[in-house]
Every structure is written in structure tokens, then in C-alpha cells.
Design a protein around this motif. Structure first.
Motif, PDB file in Angstrom:
ATOM      1  N   TYR A 192       0.823  -1.215   0.000  1.00  0.00           N
ATOM      2  CA  TYR A 192       0.000   0.000   0.000  1.00  0.00           C
ATOM      3  C   TYR A 192       0.859   1.267   0.000  1.00  0.00           C
ATOM      4  O   TYR A 192       0.420   2.319  -0.455  1.00  0.00           O
ATOM      5  N   LYS A 193       2.100   1.170   0.467  1.00  0.00           N
ATOM      6  CA  LYS A 193       2.982   2.331   0.491  1.00  0.00           C
ATOM      7  C   LYS A 193       3.532   2.660  -0.893  1.00  0.00           C
ATOM      8  O   LYS A 193       3.977   3.768  -1.138  1.00  0.00           O
ATOM      9  N   TYR A 200      -4.942  -1.302   2.563  1.00  0.00           N
ATOM     10  CA  TYR A 200      -3.923  -2.320   2.800  1.00  0.00           C
ATOM     11  C   TYR A 200      -4.279  -3.661   2.150  1.00  0.00           C
ATOM     12  O   TYR A 200      -3.476  -4.246   1.434  1.00  0.00           O
ATOM     13  N   GLU A 213      -3.498   3.773   3.812  1.00  0.00           N
ATOM     14  CA  GLU A 213      -3.342   2.657   4.744  1.00  0.00           C
ATOM     15  C   GLU A 213      -4.621   1.816   4.811  1.00  0.00           C
ATOM     16  O   GLU A 213      -4.569   0.609   4.980  1.00  0.00           O
TER      17      GLU A 213
END
Length: 65
Positions: free
Chosen positions: A34-35, A45, A42
Motif C-alpha cells: 500500500y505504500k 492495505y 493505509e
């Protein structure tokens, strides 16, 4: 594989003709996906982790198919 620098091509010789024979780990690549996705939060995710796992599977399949 993934964050450690290994590629699907590095693993190709370990697969048998059915695509079995190895267990490939990419925990950071999946749990932190997700980053890396643009616009992903977030809260996204699970979706990002699923997409990363599917991409990994396709990348690995490409090397034994």
C-alpha cells in the motif's frame, strides 16, 4: 524475491515442469504494498496486498510456463 533483490528469473531453475518445487517469500513486498501504490492509503492495505500477491504470482508463472 522482491525487496531482497531476487527476481523470478533467479528462481526459474528451481521450479519443476508444473511450477512446483519452491516456496517464494515476499513478505515486505506484500505487506507494504500500500505504500508503493499511487493514491493508496493505509485503509487500502488489503487491496494493495492482494494486488501485490497476484503480480508476484504472474511474475513467477512467467518463468516456468
Amino acid at each position: 524475491y522482491g525487496a531482497q533483490g531476487g527476481t523470478a528469473e533467479d528462481l526459474a531453475g528451481f521450479f519443476d515442469e508444473e511450477g512446483s518445487g519452491v516456496i517464494v517469500n515476499s513478505s515486505r513486498g506484500i505487506t507494504a504494498a500500500y505504500k508503493k501504490e499511487d493514491g493508496c492509503r493505509e485503509e487500502d492495505y488489503a487491496s494493495a496486498a492482494r494486488l501485490a500477491a497476484l503480480r508476484m504470482r504472474e511474475d513467477l508463472r512467467r518463468c516456468y510456463a
